[in-house]
Design a protein around this motif. Sequence first.
Motif, PDB file in Angstrom:
ATOM      1  N   ALA A   1      23.455  42.745  32.594  1.00  0.00           N
ATOM      2  CA  ALA A   1      23.209  42.618  34.035  1.00  0.00           C
ATOM      3  C   ALA A   1      23.745  41.291  34.562  1.00  0.00           C
ATOM      4  O   ALA A   1      24.355  41.229  35.643  1.00  0.00           O
ATOM      5  CB  ALA A   1      21.720  42.748  34.326  1.00  0.00           C
TER       6      ALA A   1
ATOM      7  N   MET B   1      27.584  41.395  34.768  1.00  0.00           N
ATOM      8  CA  MET B   1      28.029  42.167  35.922  1.00  0.00           C
ATOM      9  C   MET B   1      27.821  41.388  37.217  1.00  0.00           C
ATOM     10  O   MET B   1      28.701  41.366  38.092  1.00  0.00           O
ATOM     11  CB  MET B   1      27.286  43.499  36.003  1.00  0.00           C
ATOM     12  CG  MET B   1      27.640  44.305  37.247  1.00  0.00           C
ATOM     13  SD  MET B   1      26.735  45.846  37.383  1.00  0.00           S
ATOM     14  CE  MET B   1      27.468  46.757  36.040  1.00  0.00           C
ATOM     15  N   PHE B   2      26.668  40.738  37.350  1.00  0.00           N
ATOM     16  CA  PHE B   2      26.388  39.990  38.587  1.00  0.00           C
ATOM     17  C   PHE B   2      27.431  38.907  38.817  1.00  0.00           C
ATOM     18  O   PHE B   2      27.987  38.800  39.911  1.00  0.00           O
ATOM     19  CB  PHE B   2      24.993  39.372  38.528  1.00  0.00           C
ATOM     20  CG  PHE B   2      24.736  38.386  39.635  1.00  0.00           C
ATOM     21  CD1 PHE B   2      24.431  38.832  40.918  1.00  0.00           C
ATOM     22  CD2 PHE B   2      24.836  37.015  39.404  1.00  0.00           C
ATOM     23  CE1 PHE B   2      24.223  37.930  41.945  1.00  0.00           C
ATOM     24  CE2 PHE B   2      24.625  36.106  40.427  1.00  0.00           C
ATOM     25  CZ  PHE B   2      24.312  36.560  41.699  1.00  0.00           C
TER      26      PHE B   2
ATOM     27  N   SER C   1      26.878  41.192  45.532  1.00  0.00           N
ATOM     28  CA  SER C   1      26.837  41.407  44.083  1.00  0.00           C
ATOM     29  C   SER C   1      25.412  41.639  43.604  1.00  0.00           C
ATOM     30  O   SER C   1      25.190  42.434  42.677  1.00  0.00           O
ATOM     31  CB  SER C   1      27.443  40.209  43.357  1.00  0.00           C
ATOM     32  OG  SER C   1      26.726  39.021  43.636  1.00  0.00           O
TER      33      SER C   1
ATOM     34  N   GLN D   1      24.601  45.266  44.394  1.00  0.00           N
ATOM     35  CA  GLN D   1      25.278  46.165  43.461  1.00  0.00           C
ATOM     36  C   GLN D   1      24.613  46.154  42.084  1.00  0.00           C
ATOM     37  O   GLN D   1      24.412  47.209  41.471  1.00  0.00           O
ATOM     38  CB  GLN D   1      26.743  45.745  43.317  1.00  0.00           C
ATOM     39  CG  GLN D   1      27.586  45.969  44.561  1.00  0.00           C
ATOM     40  CD  GLN D   1      27.872  47.437  44.797  1.00  0.00           C
ATOM     41  OE1 GLN D   1      27.007  48.185  45.236  1.00  0.00           O
ATOM     42  NE2 GLN D   1      29.072  47.865  44.494  1.00  0.00           N
ATOM     43  N   THR D   2      24.293  44.971  41.591  1.00  0.00           N
ATOM     44  CA  THR D   2      23.696  44.862  40.260  1.00  0.00           C
ATOM     45  C   THR D   2      22.324  45.527  40.213  1.00  0.00           C
ATOM     46  O   THR D   2      21.992  46.239  39.253  1.00  0.00           O
ATOM     47  CB  THR D   2      23.584  43.377  39.848  1.00  0.00           C
ATOM     48  OG1 THR D   2      24.872  42.762  39.921  1.00  0.00           O
ATOM     49  CG2 THR D   2      23.051  43.250  38.431  1.00  0.00           C
TER      50      THR D   2
ATOM     51  N   PHE E   1      21.302  48.737  37.767  1.00  0.00           N
ATOM     52  CA  PHE E   1      20.316  48.591  36.706  1.00  0.00           C
ATOM     53  C   PHE E   1      18.944  49.160  37.066  1.00  0.00           C
ATOM     54  O   PHE E   1      17.996  49.011  36.298  1.00  0.00           O
ATOM     55  CB  PHE E   1      20.224  47.131  36.272  1.00  0.00           C
ATOM     56  CG  PHE E   1      21.368  46.722  35.405  1.00  0.00           C
ATOM     57  CD1 PHE E   1      21.305  46.878  34.036  1.00  0.00           C
ATOM     58  CD2 PHE E   1      22.535  46.220  35.959  1.00  0.00           C
ATOM     59  CE1 PHE E   1      22.367  46.525  33.225  1.00  0.00           C
ATOM     60  CE2 PHE E   1      23.611  45.864  35.165  1.00  0.00           C
ATOM     61  CZ  PHE E   1      23.523  46.021  33.783  1.00  0.00           C
TER      62      PHE E   1
ATOM     63  N   CYS F   1      30.714  44.516  30.839  1.00  0.00           N
ATOM     64  CA  CYS F   1      29.797  45.307  31.656  1.00  0.00           C
ATOM     65  C   CYS F   1      30.321  45.373  33.086  1.00  0.00           C
ATOM     66  O   CYS F   1      30.360  44.356  33.788  1.00  0.00           O
ATOM     67  CB  CYS F   1      28.399  44.688  31.633  1.00  0.00           C
ATOM     68  SG  CYS F   1      27.575  44.813  30.041  1.00  0.00           S
ATOM     69  N   ASP F   2      30.704  46.562  33.510  1.00  0.00           N
ATOM     70  CA  ASP F   2      31.208  46.773  34.857  1.00  0.00           C
ATOM     71  C   ASP F   2      30.608  48.065  35.394  1.00  0.00           C
ATOM     72  O   ASP F   2      30.037  48.869  34.652  1.00  0.00           O
ATOM     73  CB  ASP F   2      32.736  46.827  34.848  1.00  0.00           C
ATOM     74  CG  ASP F   2      33.328  46.513  36.208  1.00  0.00           C
ATOM     75  OD1 ASP F   2      32.560  46.249  37.151  1.00  0.00           O
ATOM     76  OD2 ASP F   2      34.564  46.543  36.343  1.00  0.00           O
ATOM     77  N   ILE F   3      30.760  48.285  36.676  1.00  0.00           N
ATOM     78  CA  ILE F   3      30.090  49.416  37.326  1.00  0.00           C
ATOM     79  C   ILE F   3      30.585  50.779  36.839  1.00  0.00           C
ATOM     80  O   ILE F   3      29.769  51.621  36.444  1.00  0.00           O
ATOM     81  CB  ILE F   3      30.231  49.303  38.863  1.00  0.00           C
ATOM     82  CG1 ILE F   3      29.493  48.070  39.364  1.00  0.00           C
ATOM     83  CG2 ILE F   3      29.691  50.553  39.548  1.00  0.00           C
ATOM     84  CD1 ILE F   3      29.674  47.813  40.849  1.00  0.00           C
TER      85      ILE F   3
END
Length: 339
Positions: A103, A106-107, A161, A164-165, A169, A184-186
Amino acid sequence: MQYVAEERKGNVTTVTEFILLGLPNHQELEVPLFFIYLVFYIVTVMGNILIILITMDPALHTPMYFFLRVLSFLEIGYISVTVPRMLVNFLSKDRTISYTGCAAQMFFLLFLGISECFLLASMAYDRYAAICHPLRYHLIMNKRVCLALTVVSWFGGNVLSLIQTIWVFTLPFCGSNQINYFFCDIPPLIKLACTDTSLYELQLFTITMLCNFTPFCLILVSYVVIISTILKMASAEGRQKAFSTCSSHLIVVTLYYGSSCLIYLRPKSMTSLESNKVLALVYTTFTPILNPVIYSLRNKEVKGALWRLFGVPITKMAIGAFLHKSLLPNPPSLFSCAD
């Protein structure tokens, strides 16, 4: 590789960590890729640190170089979020990453990427003000405005961001924990969700349009006005240099925005993770390494500051500039259209 999950409510399991597969079908390429991306990473970080040091020269205390310094800082963080972990995974058998670590990665990836999108639009606005309103440039782009544009870019990146994160999650991951990706990406993560993600894909499309398409359109509009102003210049040499440098800028912007849009704007049914892997490597690795070259290393003012940074005498600078001008074609500066 170990699958880690917690049992909850009978046979339902919840993922507590993920496994970054990388190149599961081409493991023979991992060692060569390790050395290639290690070189890319070192060159990118050192190049952008050098740009930060150069743009602190008193002669370069202008809005253009302030934005360039902020951009280089973002590029260092952007490539550092993904590449070091990739390098470790290339040589390690244990490729697990914790739920929290995934997480966080990704953030920061989204935060730095979105902030850069907005900052590139701010840089285009700065060039618009310099070329189209030269007499009022210092009033339009004063220190307060530059700082405000930077803060807005960072704040927008942070908020979007975070949204989105949190969205990603809060999805239930109750199946495989193997991410067929380098980080880790969307796109690869929502493929692991054991629920309908169509609503989330719509939300992703909306935010991506806001983060990518809107700044890109502002950049295009700025350059349309800039080019129309350049066409009115009396000097043919000045027009040629301006067109050359502006086109180089647009190539880099198109590469950055285009690759990210291809990853985040395509419907899930049309998305290929293999193609996304290639695109992800482009916008997370190759774009940061190109920026120091495109934005500054071909700029005369930056070259002069580079010589001063390393204490090269002025006479040597003059001789070097004379020989370069006499023996080699003079490379245009990206921002020569503003001079």
